[in-house]
Design an enzyme around this catalytic site. Structure first.
Site, PDB file in Angstrom:
ATOM      1  CG  ASN A  16      51.338 130.117  48.425  1.00 51.73           C
ATOM      2  OD1 ASN A  16      51.075 131.262  48.080  1.00 51.73           O
ATOM      3  ND2 ASN A  16      50.692 129.104  47.911  1.00 51.73           N
ATOM      4  CB  THR A  17      50.392 132.214  53.460  1.00 49.50           C
ATOM      5  OG1 THR A  17      49.912 130.903  53.181  1.00 49.50           O
ATOM      6  CG2 THR A  17      49.257 133.054  53.987  1.00 49.50           C
ATOM      7  CB  ALA A  41      54.794 125.196  56.165  1.00 50.27           C
ATOM      8  N   GLY A  42      55.236 128.109  57.354  1.00 48.54           N
ATOM      9  CA  GLY A  42      55.371 128.846  58.602  1.00 48.54           C
ATOM     10  C   GLY A  42      56.090 130.175  58.480  1.00 48.54           C
ATOM     11  CE  LYS A  99      54.554 121.122  50.239  1.00 49.81           C
ATOM     12  NZ  LYS A  99      54.051 122.464  50.550  1.00 49.81           N
ATOM     13  N   GLY A 101      50.739 128.581  56.782  1.00 43.90           N
ATOM     14  CA  GLY A 101      49.988 129.835  56.776  1.00 43.90           C
ATOM     15  C   GLY A 101      50.008 130.600  58.085  1.00 43.90           C
TER      16      GLY A 101
END
Lengths: 325, 254
Positions: free
Chosen positions: B203-204, B181-182, B93, B154
């Protein structure tokens, strides 16, 4: 008469020896490194007794068992019960709200309260004040435990423990990993700085998306600045990135920290089990007490009590896990 | 489901491995959600004797190492080479940060690094914006997957520009597209799948949730719901009510 041999004179070993001695047991301690010093990772700790704050990112036992630590330490070394102040930069206020949602035992404070608690903190509109938390100086705490034990007649051997001993309590931290295969090291980096022009009286945490940054006053204008938490077992050196992040946290709290002298750079590995909670394991004549992770001073008292319960009374506290090995 | 460099994913959830309260909770989040791909950062968690990396390998899922934290082509290429050695995979990635505050990808360096890595035999998953032309350039550089952002890393803001993401889906109908993301909520992840995206990487939102294991399960269920909804060909939104039963001929004017 049974003689208990504690291996390792870090915070785990000394707390265990202290607890055993307090219950009337005869104890000796083996550590080839000698008295507590920079060779042990507890030398580099923050020394915050902050169970309510730690609960933000830890499991329930940390909150409950951690609260016992305040009294245990206060009976053995100097503990300052001035609370903890948690602040965030304006852009990170969602992190402060999140922190508040996950914890309790705090008062919400605003600009004027913050100014009253810590006049040298500027520019923070909102914060959380954890009233009942405390901090200690880890080096002084280790020193006090060591000398009290010596006065009580505990013998310290500056050699590795002989193989053939019975009644051994193994508190070697990461050095015990050849026996405790699920133990891992989590890298931590910290700085000790001196900045007499700034006065902070209690630990201050600055919320940061990736690590819990904090500054702990050590007195005489000296501060401990910590700590990174990196899933790495390379303990040789601090990285430039970590140093930048630690120093910019201090700078964000008060730009006057830009003038601080850097006295020490600490890097070490915290011993941790997969759930980041400590364990007591008995195998034959040996009891392993390990895995304090980032909660050395917070959980060492509960760990020591659990070891003493098991060793002296054969009582199984919650930290004792059935050994499947 | 589209194949990613010839590999079919067991399901469309790619889950990051950073910031969990403990490795035990990380493992449980994977087990209970069933996420099929784990992303791993090499740059943040680097060094010798990696128990943590071993734990991730033992999850038994596909591993997608990333170049998180890299700011230059050179750094990203070196990190990718290291990842290939550590995890024995061609997948990478590619993340090239261009802006400190928003962590926006530097798309110019991204295209360049993608070309270098493709030439070295890597299979590149580029973390990019929703810009169509950048997407074209990445494909021209050899990428066979695109991973546009929903919102900054994040931030948990969801799909900031659903219009652009819809346009991207329409522009690249045959390319596997991943929202990377986001994502903050399961509804964001469901929305990504409803738009026809092939997978979601997050992830976050899971790792920093109060209960990461529950949130991982919620994300998986939302992703599956969104995927089913897309396959089911949803109705079009309209301004006026449309009765589901005919009204003509009934005494509705009483």
């Amino acid at each position: 008469m049974t003689v208990w041999s504690v291996i390792g004179a870090g915070v785990a070993g000394l707390a265990v020896a202290s607890e055993l001695a307090a219950r009337g047991a005869t104890v000796q301690v083996f550590d080839p490194g000698g008295p507590p010093g920079p060779h042990g990772c507890s030398w580099w700790a923050g020394g915050m007794l902050a169970p309510w704050c730690e609960f933000e990112n830890a499991e329930e036992p940390v909150l409950r068992l951690g609260q016992q630590a305040l009294g245990w330490w206060a009976a053995r070394t100097k503990v300052d019960r001035l609370g903890t102040l948690v602040v965030a930069n304006a852009r990170d206020l969602p992190d402060l709200r999140r922190f508040a949602r996950r914890t309790h035992g705090f008062q919400e404070v605003v600009t004027d309260d913050i100014a009253q608690l810590e006049p040298d903190l500027h520019g923070f509109g909102k914060g959380l004040f954890f009233t009942d938390e405390a901090h200690l100086d880890p080096r002084r705490a280790l020193h006090d435990l060591y000398h009290t034990l010596k006065k009580q007649g505990v013998v310290f051997h500056k050699v590795p423990a002989p193989e053939a001993l019975d009644n051994v309590i193994d508190c070697r931290g990461l050095h015990a990993r050849e026996s405790l295969t699920d133990l891992r090291g989590v890298k931590g980096e910290m700085l000790v700085i001196r900045c007499p022009e700034i006065t902070l009286t209690r630990p201050v945490r600055l919320l940061h998306p990736r690590m819990p940054l904090y500054i702990v006053p050590r007195g005489d204008g000296v501060y401990m600045l910590g700590a990174t938490m990196i899933e790495s077992e390379d303990s040789d050196r601090i990285t430039a990135r970590s140093m930048l992040e630690l120093l910019s946290a201090a700078y964000a709290l008060n730009p006057g920290f830009g003038e601080a002298e850097v006295l020490e750079i600490g890097v070490d590995l915290r011993p941790a089990f997969p759930d980041n909670l400590p364990r007591i394991r008995r195998r034959g004549g040996r009891i392993y007490a390990n895995g304090l992770y980032r909660h050395g001073y917070l959980l060492a008292p509960a760990l020591a009590q659990g070891v003493a319960d098991l060793a002296l009374e054969n009582k199984h506290s919650e930290m004792v896990d059935e050994d499947r090995a | 489901m589209k194949r990613f460099y010839g590999t079919e994913l067991p399901n469309p959830l790619m889950l990051g491995t950073a910031q969990y309260p403990s490795p035990a909770i990380l493992e449980q989040a994977f087990c209970e959600s069933g996420a099929g791909v784990a992303t791993v950062s090499l740059r943040r968690e680097s060094g010798a004797g990696q128990t943590f990396w071993k734990m991730i390998q033992e999850l038994g899922v596909l591993i997608l190492p990333n170049t998180a934290g890299c700011h230059t082509v050179k750094e990203a290429v070196t990190t990718a080479q290291m990842a290939r050695e550590v995890f024995d995979t061609k997948w990478i990635k590619l993340e090239l940060i261009g802006h400190t505050d928003s962590l926006q990808p530097d798309v110019f360096q991204l295209v360049e690094a993608a070309r270098v890595l493709t030439d070295e035999g890597f299979q590149v998953f580029p973390y990019t914006t929703d810009d169509l032309i950048v997407g074209e350039r990445l494909l021209a550089a050899g990428c066979e997957v695109l991973m546009p952002w929903g919102a900054p890393i994040g931030s948990g803001r969801g799909l900031n520009n659903a219009y652009a993401l819809r346009a991207m889906r329409a522009e690249f109908p045959d390319v596997p597209l991943v929202i990377d993301a986001g994502i903050g909520l399961p509804s964001h992840a469901a929305q990504a799948m409803e738009l026809g995206y092939d997978a979601v990487l997050l992830n976050t939102a899971v790792a920093r949730a109060g209960d990461p294991v529950l949130m991982a399960k919620a994300m998986m269920q939302a992703i599956q719901a969104g995927q089913l909804a897309h396959q089911a060909d949803p109705i079009e939104a309209r301004d006026m009510a449309e009765a589901s039963t005919p009204v003509i001929g009934k005494a509705f004017l009483s």
